[in-house]
Design a protein around this motif. Structure first.
Motif, PDB file in Angstrom:
ATOM      1  N   THR A 110      23.428  45.323  20.377  1.00 45.48           N
ATOM      2  CA  THR A 110      22.143  45.903  20.775  1.00 45.48           C
ATOM      3  C   THR A 110      22.316  47.367  21.185  1.00 45.48           C
ATOM      4  N   VAL A 111      23.205  48.054  20.495  1.00 43.90           N
ATOM      5  CA  VAL A 111      23.513  49.439  20.850  1.00 43.90           C
ATOM      6  C   VAL A 111      22.243  50.299  20.886  1.00 43.90           C
ATOM      7  N   LEU A 112      22.145  51.155  21.905  1.00 44.58           N
ATOM      8  CA  LEU A 112      21.066  52.130  22.006  1.00 44.58           C
ATOM      9  C   LEU A 112      21.679  53.521  21.945  1.00 44.58           C
ATOM     10  N   PRO A 113      21.297  54.339  20.974  1.00 40.18           N
ATOM     11  CA  PRO A 113      21.863  55.682  20.890  1.00 40.18           C
ATOM     12  C   PRO A 113      21.176  56.632  21.865  1.00 40.18           C
ATOM     13  N   LEU A 114      21.917  57.123  22.826  1.00 39.29           N
ATOM     14  CA  LEU A 114      21.395  58.059  23.815  1.00 39.29           C
ATOM     15  C   LEU A 114      20.789  59.274  23.118  1.00 39.29           C
ATOM     16  N   GLY A 115      19.551  59.596  23.477  1.00 41.14           N
ATOM     17  CA  GLY A 115      18.904  60.772  22.913  1.00 41.14           C
ATOM     18  C   GLY A 115      18.304  60.568  21.537  1.00 41.14           C
ATOM     19  N   PHE A 116      18.307  59.325  21.043  1.00 38.55           N
ATOM     20  CA  PHE A 116      17.726  59.046  19.729  1.00 38.55           C
ATOM     21  C   PHE A 116      16.674  57.936  19.778  1.00 38.55           C
ATOM     22  N   ALA A 117      16.598  57.217  20.890  1.00 39.78           N
ATOM     23  CA  ALA A 117      15.643  56.116  21.036  1.00 39.78           C
ATOM     24  C   ALA A 117      14.747  56.387  22.238  1.00 39.78           C
ATOM     25  N   SER A 118      13.476  56.023  22.131  1.00 37.02           N
ATOM     26  CA  SER A 118      12.519  56.335  23.187  1.00 37.02           C
ATOM     27  C   SER A 118      12.902  55.702  24.512  1.00 37.02           C
ATOM     28  N   ILE A 119      13.583  54.566  24.480  1.00 39.51           N
ATOM     29  CA  ILE A 119      13.993  53.913  25.726  1.00 39.51           C
ATOM     30  C   ILE A 119      15.352  54.402  26.206  1.00 39.51           C
ATOM     31  N   ALA A 120      15.899  55.412  25.518  1.00 39.76           N
ATOM     32  CA  ALA A 120      17.155  56.033  25.947  1.00 39.76           C
ATOM     33  C   ALA A 120      17.004  57.551  25.860  1.00 39.76           C
ATOM     34  N   PRO A 121      16.123  58.133  26.714  1.00 41.16           N
ATOM     35  CA  PRO A 121      15.935  59.585  26.652  1.00 41.16           C
ATOM     36  C   PRO A 121      17.236  60.320  26.917  1.00 41.16           C
ATOM     37  N   GLY A 122      17.383  61.464  26.231  1.00 42.97           N
ATOM     38  CA  GLY A 122      18.660  62.143  26.211  1.00 42.97           C
ATOM     39  C   GLY A 122      18.891  63.127  27.337  1.00 42.97           C
ATOM     40  N   ALA A 123      19.975  63.890  27.193  1.00 42.11           N
ATOM     41  CA  ALA A 123      20.502  64.719  28.276  1.00 42.11           C
ATOM     42  C   ALA A 123      20.247  66.209  28.080  1.00 42.11           C
ATOM     43  N   PHE A 124      19.385  66.595  27.125  1.00 44.32           N
ATOM     44  CA  PHE A 124      18.866  67.966  27.141  1.00 44.32           C
ATOM     45  C   PHE A 124      17.744  67.980  28.178  1.00 44.32           C
ATOM     46  N   ALA A 125      18.110  67.675  29.398  1.00 46.79           N
ATOM     47  CA  ALA A 125      17.144  67.512  30.482  1.00 46.79           C
ATOM     48  C   ALA A 125      17.885  67.639  31.800  1.00 46.79           C
ATOM     49  N   GLU A 126      17.130  67.833  32.855  1.00 48.43           N
ATOM     50  CA  GLU A 126      17.747  67.952  34.172  1.00 48.43           C
ATOM     51  C   GLU A 126      18.396  66.650  34.617  1.00 48.43           C
ATOM     52  N   ALA A 127      17.895  65.515  34.112  1.00 45.72           N
ATOM     53  CA  ALA A 127      18.457  64.218  34.462  1.00 45.72           C
ATOM     54  C   ALA A 127      18.130  63.220  33.361  1.00 45.72           C
ATOM     55  N   PHE A 128      18.928  62.135  33.296  1.00 44.99           N
ATOM     56  CA  PHE A 128      18.706  61.107  32.280  1.00 44.99           C
ATOM     57  C   PHE A 128      19.212  59.763  32.808  1.00 44.99           C
ATOM     58  N   PRO A 129      18.640  58.650  32.332  1.00 47.52           N
ATOM     59  CA  PRO A 129      19.081  57.323  32.765  1.00 47.52           C
ATOM     60  C   PRO A 129      20.212  56.797  31.885  1.00 47.52           C
ATOM     61  N   VAL A 130      21.038  55.948  32.465  1.00 48.83           N
ATOM     62  CA  VAL A 130      22.151  55.336  31.732  1.00 48.83           C
ATOM     63  C   VAL A 130      22.016  53.823  31.807  1.00 48.83           C
ATOM     64  N   ARG A 131      21.853  53.206  30.665  1.00 51.46           N
ATOM     65  CA  ARG A 131      21.744  51.760  30.542  1.00 51.46           C
ATOM     66  C   ARG A 131      23.079  51.095  30.923  1.00 51.46           C
ATOM     67  N   ALA A 132      23.016  49.870  31.481  1.00 51.90           N
ATOM     68  CA  ALA A 132      24.223  49.095  31.809  1.00 51.90           C
ATOM     69  C   ALA A 132      25.294  50.015  32.379  1.00 51.90           C
ATOM     70  N   ALA A 133      24.923  50.676  33.473  1.00 50.30           N
ATOM     71  CA  ALA A 133      25.735  51.781  33.983  1.00 50.30           C
ATOM     72  C   ALA A 133      27.143  51.367  34.369  1.00 50.30           C
ATOM     73  N   ASP A 134      27.327  50.166  34.888  1.00 50.33           N
ATOM     74  CA  ASP A 134      28.672  49.729  35.255  1.00 50.33           C
ATOM     75  C   ASP A 134      29.611  49.763  34.054  1.00 50.33           C
ATOM     76  N   TYR A 135      29.065  49.573  32.870  1.00 51.78           N
ATOM     77  CA  TYR A 135      29.882  49.555  31.653  1.00 51.78           C
ATOM     78  C   TYR A 135      29.921  50.923  30.981  1.00 51.78           C
ATOM     79  N   ASN A 136      28.801  51.643  30.954  1.00 58.31           N
ATOM     80  CA  ASN A 136      28.689  52.838  30.117  1.00 58.31           C
ATOM     81  C   ASN A 136      29.030  54.151  30.812  1.00 58.31           C
TER      82      ASN A 136
END
Length: 353
Positions: A110-136
């Protein structure tokens, strides 16, 4: 907060105010300290990869090579705290599927590409969220620079994974790197650090000069010869053991294959443009008769980043050596557009948001 947003494929990215993310229970929010500008951002801007279901849609915040500081922590996150400095791979995994459990999180089901999917907004920004943070979210060692670590999100880590984990590369082998953009230069540097002999191939002298500085033993101007593969093969004394396509166009892919000796390995890192549409003809009969292996490299499992950190600590790898400049968020639209003419050398990194 400010972010670089895709509004229309092929039209300049827009720097605008967007809503700051809030962490879900298993997420962290990272304040971006640095984010590389990658050719994959150019692909997203162009509208490529519809053929694999990965086309970035209007409204997407781009940027997928980040390092930064954890600012907010979801209630279910166990291993991270506010203030931790982290790098984040672009291939965000769930940490639970069969591949993740077996150390292959970069190809998570179920890979989500950071900065390519609407539910994984990217890091050309002041801040961004990280899915399954303990792992990623990968904690950075003390004392390393976020600018130097930015390319661990994509180009440097993808090249390292390809050369160290996917290919069977030994010290003294010959490696030909076709296309010396950011990932190609990373591959040159890593192959040299692993003890290989390197032929760097490109059409721009500035990139060949950079490759020589990073450890290439031979350089080849592909625009100056008729048969690139044969010339690269000759420089290696009869064929390279491993050929890397760092660009992803039909010509570089075929040139890389043509530079191989018998029983050689081809490593595909570059992804294709709309011209190829994900399909490149290959000399399959010759590959069978010469027992050529065709390999792919897609990111890198976050559980193996410590291999890079150990080599950095001992001075064997220097990801920062591929960084060509630091820029502001406002410069991102122009830097992405410049990749249409291959006008970037090394890795530009955004440090002002």
């Amino acid at each position: 907060m400010r972010a670089a947003v895709l509004r229309e494929h092929g039209e300049p990215l827009v720097i605008e105010e967007v809503e700051r993310p809030e962490p879900d229970p298993e997420q962290v929010v990272v304040e971006t300290e640095a984010c590389g500008v990658c050719r994959s951002d150019w692909h997203a801007w162009q509208g490529d990869w519809e053929w694999v279901g990965a086309q970035a849609q209007p409204g997407q915040v781009l940027g997928h090579e980040p390092a930064g500081v954890v600012a907010e922590v979801g209630e279910d996150v166990e291993t991270l705290r506010e203030g931790d400095r982290v790098a984040v791979p672009f291939a965000l995994s769930d940490g639970t599927c069969h591949h993740c459990r077996n150390g292959r999180a970069n190809v998570c089901e179920t890979v989500l590409p950071l900065g390519f999917a609407s539910i994984a907004p990217g890091a050309f920004a002041e801040a961004f969220p990280v899915r399954a943070a303990d792992y990623n979210a990968v904690k950075l060692p003390d004392g390393v620079d976020s600018v130097d670590m930015a390319a661990l999100g994509c180009r440097f880590a993808t090249a390292f994974h390809g050369l160290s984990h996917r290919a069977d590369l030994s010290a003294g082998d010959w490696v030909a790197v076709h296309g010396c953009g950011g990932v190609g230069l990373s591959a040159v540097h890593i192959a040299d650090a692993l003890g290989a002999n390197v032929v760097a191939v490109d059409i721009q002298q500035s990139k060949l000069d950079a490759a020589a500085d990073l450890g290439a033993d031979e350089t080849l101007d592909a625009s100056a010869v008729d048969n690139v593969g044969s010339h690269a093969k000759a420089l290696a004394g009869g064929g390279v053991d491993l050929a890397v396509d760092g660009l992803g166009v039909a010509e570089t892919c075929r040139n890389a294959l043509d530079s191989l000796g018998r029983t050689g390995q081809h490593l595909q890192i570059g992804l294709t443009t709309s011209e190829e549409g994900g399909e490149i003809p290959l000399p399959t009969d010759a590959m069978v008769m010469k027992e050529i292996d065709f390999l792919g490299s897609f990111g890198m499992p976050p559980t193996r980043y410590d291999e890079i950190f150990r080599m950095v600590e001992r001075g064997k790898l220097d990801p920062g050596a591929i960084v060509s400049e630091t820029i502001a968020l406002a410069d991102v639209p122009d830097r992405v557009a410049a990749m249409s003419e291959f006008d970037t050398v090394g890795i530009p990194v955004v440090t002002e948001f």
